[in-house]
Scaffold this motif. Structure first.
Motif, mmCIF file in Angstrom:
data_model
loop_
_atom_site.group_PDB
_atom_site.id
_atom_site.type_symbol
_atom_site.label_atom_id
_atom_site.label_comp_id
_atom_site.label_asym_id
_atom_site.label_seq_id
_atom_site.Cartn_x
_atom_site.Cartn_y
_atom_site.Cartn_z
ATOM 1 N N ILE A 59 0.855 -1.202 0.000
ATOM 2 C CA ILE A 59 0.000 0.000 0.000
ATOM 3 C C ILE A 59 0.882 1.240 0.000
ATOM 4 O O ILE A 59 1.255 1.778 1.038
ATOM 5 N N THR A 60 1.212 1.691 -1.182
ATOM 6 C CA THR A 60 2.141 2.821 -1.311
ATOM 7 C C THR A 60 1.389 4.131 -1.481
ATOM 8 O O THR A 60 0.221 4.156 -1.856
ATOM 9 N N LYS A 61 2.078 5.196 -1.187
ATOM 10 C CA LYS A 61 1.530 6.533 -1.323
ATOM 11 C C LYS A 61 1.170 6.786 -2.787
ATOM 12 O O LYS A 61 1.940 6.460 -3.687
ATOM 13 N N ARG A 62 0.025 7.380 -3.004
ATOM 14 C CA ARG A 62 -0.388 7.674 -4.374
ATOM 15 C C ARG A 62 0.443 8.808 -4.962
ATOM 16 O O ARG A 62 0.716 9.784 -4.275
ATOM 17 N N PRO A 63 0.810 8.704 -6.225
ATOM 18 C CA PRO A 63 1.559 9.804 -6.847
ATOM 19 C C PRO A 63 0.680 11.049 -6.924
ATOM 20 O O PRO A 63 -0.513 10.968 -7.175
ATOM 21 N N SER A 64 1.278 12.205 -6.689
ATOM 22 C CA SER A 64 0.459 13.422 -6.650
ATOM 23 C C SER A 64 -0.071 13.777 -8.047
ATOM 24 O O SER A 64 -1.187 14.250 -8.185
ATOM 25 N N HIS A 65 0.731 13.518 -9.090
ATOM 26 C CA HIS A 65 0.245 13.790 -10.450
ATOM 27 C C HIS A 65 -0.534 12.573 -10.944
ATOM 28 O O HIS A 65 -0.005 11.750 -11.680
ATOM 29 N N SER A 66 -1.767 12.463 -10.510
ATOM 30 C CA SER A 66 -2.543 11.281 -10.873
ATOM 31 C C SER A 66 -3.981 11.701 -11.110
ATOM 32 O O SER A 66 -4.399 12.808 -10.776
ATOM 33 N N HIS A 67 -4.733 10.820 -11.743
ATOM 34 C CA HIS A 67 -6.174 11.049 -11.867
ATOM 35 C C HIS A 67 -6.838 9.688 -11.737
ATOM 36 O O HIS A 67 -6.158 8.674 -11.506
ATOM 37 N N PHE A 92 -5.630 4.721 -11.165
ATOM 38 C CA PHE A 92 -5.863 3.662 -10.183
ATOM 39 C C PHE A 92 -6.737 2.532 -10.723
ATOM 40 O O PHE A 92 -7.287 1.740 -9.983
ATOM 41 N N GLN A 124 -4.558 -1.155 -8.675
ATOM 42 C CA GLN A 124 -3.701 -0.015 -8.332
ATOM 43 C C GLN A 124 -2.258 -0.364 -8.021
ATOM 44 O O GLN A 124 -1.386 0.492 -8.126
ATOM 45 N N PHE A 125 -2.042 -1.568 -7.528
ATOM 46 C CA PHE A 125 -0.700 -1.915 -7.080
ATOM 47 C C PHE A 125 -0.090 -2.918 -8.071
ATOM 48 O O PHE A 125 -0.780 -3.365 -8.986
ATOM 49 N N HIS A 170 -4.735 17.619 -11.143
ATOM 50 C CA HIS A 170 -4.267 17.448 -9.765
ATOM 51 C C HIS A 170 -4.113 18.817 -9.116
ATOM 52 O O HIS A 170 -4.054 18.932 -7.906
ATOM 53 N N ALA A 184 -4.345 13.100 -4.271
ATOM 54 C CA ALA A 184 -4.569 11.900 -5.076
ATOM 55 C C ALA A 184 -5.611 10.971 -4.449
ATOM 56 O O ALA A 184 -6.154 10.107 -5.133
ATOM 57 N N ALA A 219 -8.793 10.990 -6.317
ATOM 58 C CA ALA A 219 -8.806 10.522 -7.710
ATOM 59 C C ALA A 219 -9.623 9.249 -7.828
ATOM 60 O O ALA A 219 -9.105 8.149 -7.955
ATOM 61 N N TYR A 265 -7.410 6.418 2.806
ATOM 62 C CA TYR A 265 -6.520 6.222 1.648
ATOM 63 C C TYR A 265 -7.219 6.676 0.369
ATOM 64 O O TYR A 265 -6.609 7.278 -0.503
#
Lengths: 275, 275, 275, 275
Positions: free
Chosen positions: B12-20, B24, B227-228, C188, C206, C209, C254
């Motif tokens: 369960i990793t942090k979501r990238p900030s530049h995402s939409h 996912f 997502q992962f 974003h 994120a 999203a 999350y």
């Protein structure tokens, strides 16, 4: 005996670790016509929250969508679909019939079917409209010793022929012995009769005097019979827990909605669960 | 390996900030006939709460309204509407088929379609009735290495031909190697097999032994794969989180309703999310 | 300008004590076809929780029941019932069209009707599928200065002809000036363009999203325009509050479901409300 | 008199221990057409949460499913099913007609039926569209002294012929004396007229100015009349409690959704309940 928390501790036992959903019983609930669909929804909420393993609700198709909103956890069958209903009924450990069933010829047909197909391995809980039908038709119970009746005082009058004023322990017990089924006579102080046993419920309050309280109790009794030893002790435990939760909620709620009772069941059962 | 919280922190990793939302994953869930609509609703609750980006549910039209009550977040398609369903399936990153699917000829047709149109870029999770159909028909998996099977012990017996008593690590692993799909054998102690890897889940309790728990797990696995990284580690993380949440709720609930597990997922994922 | 809490304090003013529901605007929301009904439900949840006085939802009849489960507070109209829809639209102060509208000929017909009947006293918010239709048909806006467009980057590319890579403040502002409508370019980091004004939203994460986040924003903008001064400042306040709530929830979730954002709106608006 | 908490303590009395659901009244609610179904749902939520014993909702069949999602506690009847509706109405202690009723010929027919069948033992609450119909048709009330009218200022203008600007205590009271029904004139400061009595409600706030607030009040008045002494004091208590709850919620909510008020009723009634 007077119902108390000790009974809950005896009945609500720790689940075996090597278990799966079938371990906790297959339950079928039958009721809910076009007008009284809410009744069977409330029974189902109580059944699932009390821990029944697998629950199928046989009801008018109209009630399927609201039921699945309340409880995606249940399976549904249209009560006009005889084949599907019969399969579900035959696999059941405990069957509840009555909440919101109505008293039409169709409703009567369903009750007759249940009384015909019940096997000696199955328990039957008869509530609400089904009690009225039973009183009118004098249908006989195939396995009274595996049957629970849950009449309120007026329904008991119809069923037993004993007027409310004449409903004493003596007369009720005599009639129970004749009928053979565990009998839960609901009033502001519910009493349970079975052979020589009488259980007095001193819990419960007027805050619970609202539509659906009985449907919820019927669902709880059904789920308790599905998972715990199938006897009057277990029925009595369900009755007491229902009132105990109601009393607790009545401390802060002028009226206690039945759905609120059902929501609280899993936490109260955890509270009384013995190792 | 024995599943533990460290695995959750890795997956369960942090979501990238530049995402939409497309970042996912696009997910399609297929199941829910006229009788078992609740199953696919429970899978959908788990999928959306586990963070899948865009979710479409292909199900009997009867289930659309209750599904939209639970989850306005999903899109729906009537499983009789072939064109719409096919478009949704072709755009999916992960497809789940099986919860409440039933075993009719129509259900089988849907499963066959999925197996025909799956591309090598898509993952497939096969659960519930779809496993029974698979066992009966011996249909072959087009991309077993991109497939997850989630049988409980009885379904695994049907699928593998290994009786429950004979389901040892050795026999299960041998069969998994033959089938090629990541295999989650569900029991009071779920085990996951993939090639030489075996993952043991020691979490989970009898409070989770109620209808819908498996549907919820299938939805979580689907969302995690969306997502992962798409591998057995990620599947194992979903299995472990499902049990961990159940164990936590079982401390205060005698029975843990599957919908309660789904509600808790976003907060537990935040808890284990690594920077 | 960079959006901040000060803007919320300026826009969210104390309600006048001599007021009634009409004081806070009549709103009409149009969208939700057979497949995307959840979208208009999420917009409606946002609109009502943001304080619009009277809300009517024009949608496929299939969506009425789930909508009334979420929100008995709204009125509904079947979008096939032209007379009823037209009456509702003509009485509206603000109309939102697009969430889950779809891109069929019927959907286009609805959009054309709205553009034909809009009066200079009404504001129009165009979102989702309606933006795609607008891009395809090059329909012109009757009152661009009373119109808000809420495209995400891909929709803005279709609408403006500017590729995502080329969407700079300069190019976006130039195109906004040409179109004339307040333009909310969602990414974003959402940016709002109106004449010489540019509003930068640095909130949002994120965790938001997921499907439905945009539908929720569209509903908030609509409600803000219904009660507060009808200008770009008010639109910007809605954008910022939406992200601020999302950021707060993302600390513990999350993934932040859009319905969770809507639930939180009344309390956050009370928090920022100035005397 | 100015309404205050003392009135609530007088009216909301402890329930007698020897009671059952019929003790607290049989209520019938009539309203909710194809477009305004939410209104009767909100009335029903208020009625049940205020403690009415048994509640039947007569409404368009379309509204049954969402109603049963909100409230399995109620019974339903399709308003096209005359025989069922008539039976329910004849058994009622209090009937509410109007929320979301609409003003069609069918709606008028329902109102006429109610006015024809009302007996001197029954109370009638007339709200919403039914007030508009009453104003248009000049139908006479069979038992005005057992009737409550709940117009907002514009509805009162239509009904009384007194323009909003001219609605003074003097003119309102004169008209009330002529009509004979307890009259609740709703505004930012609601006033209740009955013979020589005038009750001033200084509670309530602009946060309650949203669709459905009136439907909720109508449901509360109906439930209060079902269980407490049937008079203007009891009506006034319902009005005051409705505003008091709204004021409390407005401290933390910019807009107070009517459904939130209903949820809070049981706890507030417990708070004011006297021994």
């Amino acid at each position: 005996m007077i119902l108390d928390e000790q009974l809950l501790r005896e009945v609500i036992t720790k689940r075996p670790s090597h278990s799966h959903k079938s371990t906790f019983g297959r339950v079928v609930l039958i009721g809910g016509n076009q007008q009284y669909g809410g009744a069977i929804i409330m029974s189902a909420l109580a059944t699932v929250n009390s821990g029944a393993g697998l629950t199928t609700v046989i009801t008018d198709e109209k009630n399927h969508a609201p039921l699945h909103v309340h409880l995606p956890e249940v399976m549904v069958a249209d009560w006009c679909d005889q084949a599907t209903c019969l399969t579900a009924i035959q696999q059941a450990d405990v069957v509840l019939i009555g909440p919101g069933l109505g008293t039409s010829a169709f409703s009567l047909g369903l009750l007759q079917t249940i009384l015909e197909v019940q096997t000696k391995h199955q328990w039957l809980v008869i509530d609400g409209s089904a009690l009225t039908l039973l009183a009118e038709t004098k249908l006989s119970l195939p396995y009274p010793e595996h049957t629970v009746l849950t009449p309120h005082q007026m329904e008991w009058q119809r069923l037993s022929g004993i007027s409310i004023a004449a409903q004493t322990d003596h007369s009720n017990q005599e009639k129970q012995n004749e009928l053979g089924a565990i009998t839960v006579v609901k009033s502001h102080q519910t009493t349970i009769y079975n052979k020589e046993n009488i259980y007095y419920n001193q819990a419960g309050s007027a805050a619970m005097a609202t539509g659906g309280t009985g449907d919820t109790l019927a669902g709880m009794i059904t789920a308790f019979l599905a998972q715990f030893p199938k006897n009057d002790h277990t029925v009595a435990a369900a009755v007491y827990l229902h009132s105990l939760i109601g009393d607790h909620l009545a401390q802060t709620h002028y009226v206690v909605l039945p759905t609120l009772i059902s929501q609280a069941i899993p936490q109260w059962m955890a509270h009384f669960c013995t190792e």
